[in-house]
Scaffold this motif. Structure first.
Motif, PDB file in Angstrom:
ATOM      1  N   ALA A 365      -3.544  16.607  -1.476  1.00  0.00           N
ATOM      2  CA  ALA A 365      -2.163  15.561  -1.689  1.00  0.00           C
ATOM      3  C   ALA A 365      -1.485  15.622  -0.247  1.00  0.00           C
ATOM      4  CB  ALA A 365      -1.448  15.705  -2.827  1.00  0.00           C
ATOM      5  N   ALA A 368       3.361  10.288   1.136  1.00  0.00           N
ATOM      6  CA  ALA A 368       3.233   8.932   1.210  1.00  0.00           C
ATOM      7  C   ALA A 368       3.410   8.551   2.560  1.00  0.00           C
ATOM      8  CB  ALA A 368       3.803   8.150   0.199  1.00  0.00           C
ATOM      9  N   GLY A 399      -5.091   7.740  -2.023  1.00  0.00           N
ATOM     10  CA  GLY A 399      -3.871   7.091  -2.093  1.00  0.00           C
ATOM     11  C   GLY A 399      -3.237   6.915  -3.291  1.00  0.00           C
ATOM     12  N   ASP A 400      -3.810   7.527  -4.423  1.00  0.00           N
ATOM     13  CA  ASP A 400      -3.078   7.317  -5.862  1.00  0.00           C
ATOM     14  C   ASP A 400      -2.040   8.201  -5.780  1.00  0.00           C
ATOM     15  OD1 ASP A 400      -4.949   5.739  -6.649  1.00  0.00           O
ATOM     16  OD2 ASP A 400      -5.996   6.976  -8.106  1.00  0.00           O
ATOM     17  N   LYS A 401      -0.933   8.004  -6.527  1.00  0.00           N
ATOM     18  CA  LYS A 401       0.312   8.873  -6.683  1.00  0.00           C
ATOM     19  C   LYS A 401      -0.075  10.070  -7.609  1.00  0.00           C
ATOM     20  CE  LYS A 401       4.910   8.834  -8.342  1.00  0.00           C
ATOM     21  NZ  LYS A 401       6.072   8.136  -8.480  1.00  0.00           N
ATOM     22  N   VAL A 402       0.293  11.228  -7.066  1.00  0.00           N
ATOM     23  CA  VAL A 402      -0.242  12.462  -7.781  1.00  0.00           C
ATOM     24  C   VAL A 402       0.897  13.316  -8.050  1.00  0.00           C
ATOM     25  CG1 VAL A 402      -2.625  12.231  -7.407  1.00  0.00           C
ATOM     26  CG2 VAL A 402      -0.870  13.464  -5.883  1.00  0.00           C
ATOM     27  N   ASP A 418       6.792  10.121  -2.609  1.00  0.00           N
ATOM     28  CA  ASP A 418       5.637  10.381  -3.569  1.00  0.00           C
ATOM     29  C   ASP A 418       4.630  11.286  -2.680  1.00  0.00           C
ATOM     30  OD1 ASP A 418       6.633   8.656  -5.324  1.00  0.00           O
ATOM     31  OD2 ASP A 418       5.454   7.108  -4.908  1.00  0.00           O
ATOM     32  N   VAL A 420       0.252  11.665  -2.577  1.00  0.00           N
ATOM     33  CA  VAL A 420      -0.606  10.756  -2.867  1.00  0.00           C
ATOM     34  C   VAL A 420      -1.851  11.662  -2.292  1.00  0.00           C
ATOM     35  CG1 VAL A 420       0.443   8.642  -2.194  1.00  0.00           C
ATOM     36  CG2 VAL A 420      -0.727   9.840  -0.290  1.00  0.00           C
ATOM     37  N   THR A 422      -5.406  12.550  -1.131  1.00  0.00           N
ATOM     38  CA  THR A 422      -6.203  12.029   0.364  1.00  0.00           C
ATOM     39  C   THR A 422      -7.680  11.722   0.103  1.00  0.00           C
ATOM     40  OG1 THR A 422      -6.472  14.495   0.703  1.00  0.00           O
ATOM     41  CG2 THR A 422      -4.220  13.750   1.239  1.00  0.00           C
TER      42      THR A 422
END
Length: 474
Positions: A365, A368, A399-402, A418, A420, A422
């Motif tokens: 990750a 953002a 790109g998903d928020k983790v 945030d 995100v 990778t």
């Protein structure tokens, strides 16, 4: 034999020179005001909310100023330094800032306009002390009178404006008072209350505080700085306090007459970032100055009250504002020696986030905004970070928020962003899911972990090394 008289003359001149130097030194000592101070740092000076003593700051780390009362803040209201900032003090002609604010707010409210005529009464023309050089019965508009007020610190302009707007307040019933000037002063105090003044009392529109003007006129450094911050939001005020020497045209005896205005604000000679605002001096107030600076868009406002000389007030203001600029640091949020590729770009690796659908898989990750940075005041201490992991289930897409990473300085949040993913991480298929279920059943019996560990890679480098600091303040 002709050299002896010449030597005697030299000796006589030297003796006379020494005597003159001693006399001058004695005269300066006698003339120096008893209240004059030397620039110093005090243990009770407040730096970003805590005293120098509480922070154990070295003398070199704090601003050394003469002023007995001071404060410096930014456009957001962050206070970087204060010295006895709520102690009542005379402010002399800094009073005229409130005069201008009341007038300009009345313009914004439609009570008057910048074109409203102003006629200088005999009382205004003869108020004395600092003057714009206006004569009785001079005529001009409000816009011109404001320049006569703010550039040369005109007491005559202050009274003329107060009488003009004050009479309107009397006529429309906004204030009941014994005179137009008194009605205007009531508006000044109402505005101070509206702005949340801590301890400010206005008794006239110019700031004179002796003889017939003696009374309870006072403010404090905190209120002055807040007033300047408010005033500088008005474009007309900003332009006028930055004018420097200028010339206005009034109507005198029916004829256009030019009046030269010499600026009292010499701050541009001391600071390359100077943009105004207002000087002040009386015997009670001492040398005062309210300053504004702008460096790369960062605006600061300083109140310097009761400094040791008219020159030193500018030195104090420059010291305070430069000190703030020197201690504001750009701090990148990403500090990682590792990087990963995301959408073809290399980005800093901030953390490995456990994928909840798997036992042993994580997703790398980043932030953002991988290039994000904040401005921090280095004397406020080091930056720390904490991470909240979301533990994503199922398929994870780049790109998903983790997660969310929070940065704090001295227990105050300074940034939040945030995290995100990778890269993509597919959810387990049916067979993999059965295997994972069975493995977790076994681990539940044996005490093994059910998912991979979250790992933070990002670091927060030290801003301040406290081991190198020692308190030496008086």
């Amino acid at each position: 034999m002709t050299t002896a008289p010449h030597s005697c003359r030299n000796l006589g001149r030297q003796a006379a020179a020494y005597a003159l130097a001693a006399l001058l030194a004695l005269s300066c000592a006698i003339a120096a005001p008893a209240s004059a101070a030397f620039a110093d740092v005090r243990k009770a000076d407040v730096v970003y909310g805590e005293t120098v003593e509480q922070r154990d700051l070295a003398v070199a780390a704090a601003p050394s100023i003469d002023a007995q009362f001071a404060l410096v803040t930014d456009a957001d209201g962050t206070v970087y330094f204060e010295r006895d900032a709520t102690t009542p003090a005379q402010i002399a002609s800094i009073t005229k800032v409130m005069t201008a604010v009341v007038v300009l707010d009345a313009v914004n409210e439609g009570v008057i306009s910048l074109d409203t005529p102003v006629v200088v009464s005999e009382a205004a023309a003869w108020v004395g002390e600092s003057s714009a050089g206006l004569a009785a019965y001079d005529e001009m508009d409000v816009d011109t009178a404001l320049k006569a007020l703010l550039v040369p610190s005109g007491n005559d302009a202050a009274v003329a404006l107060a009488e003009t707007l004050g009479q309107i307040y009397l006529d429309n019933g906004t204030y009941q008072a014994e005179s137009a000037e008194a009605a205007f002063v009531a508006a000044m105090n109402a505005k101070a209350a509206e702005l949340g003044a801590v301890d400010s009392v206005y008794e006239n529109p110019h700031g004179l505080d002796f003889d017939e003007h003696a009374g309870n006129l006072h403010s404090c450094a905190k209120d002055v700085a807040s007033l300047i911050r408010y005033a500088m939001q008005n474009d007309v005020f900003r332009e006028d306090v930055a004018l420097g020497d200028t010339t206005i045209t009034v109507t005198r005896g029916g004829e256009p007459t030019e009046v030269y205005l010499e600026a009292t604000d010499q701050f541009p000679d001391y600071s390359e970032y100077a943009i105004g605002v207002k000087t002040g001096f009386t015997e009670l107030a001492g040398a005062c100055f309210s300053a504004a600076t702008n460096k790369d868009g960062l605006e600061l406002y300083a109140a310097v009250l009761n400094s040791s000389s008219e020159e030193q007030r500018f030195v104090d203001a420059e010291t305070l504002t430069s000190w703030v600029y020197d201690h504001l640091k750009t701090y990148p949020l990403a500090h990682s020696v590792q990087s990963v590729t995301m959408d073809g770009q290399e980005v800093p690796l901030i953390a490995y986030v456990a994928c909840n659908a798997w036992i042993d898989k994580t997703v790398p990750a980043t932030l953002a905004d991988p290039d994000a940075a904040i401005e921090v005041f280095d004397l406020n201490g080091n930056v720390s970070q904490s991470v909240e992991f979301l533990q994503p289930d199922g398929t994870v897409r780049a790109g998903d928020k983790v997660g969310v990473i929070t940065f704090s300085q001295r227990n105050n949040v300074v940034a939040e962003m945030d995290l995100v993913a990778t890269e993509d991480v597919a959810a387990p298929n049916f067979i993999e899911g059965v295997t994972i279920w069975w493995e977790r059943l076994v681990r539940g019996i044996t005490g093994g972990s059910q998912t991979a560990e979250n790992v933070v890679v990002n670091e927060t480098p030290l801003i301040v090394d406290k081991t190198s600091q020692s308190s030496q303040s008086s």
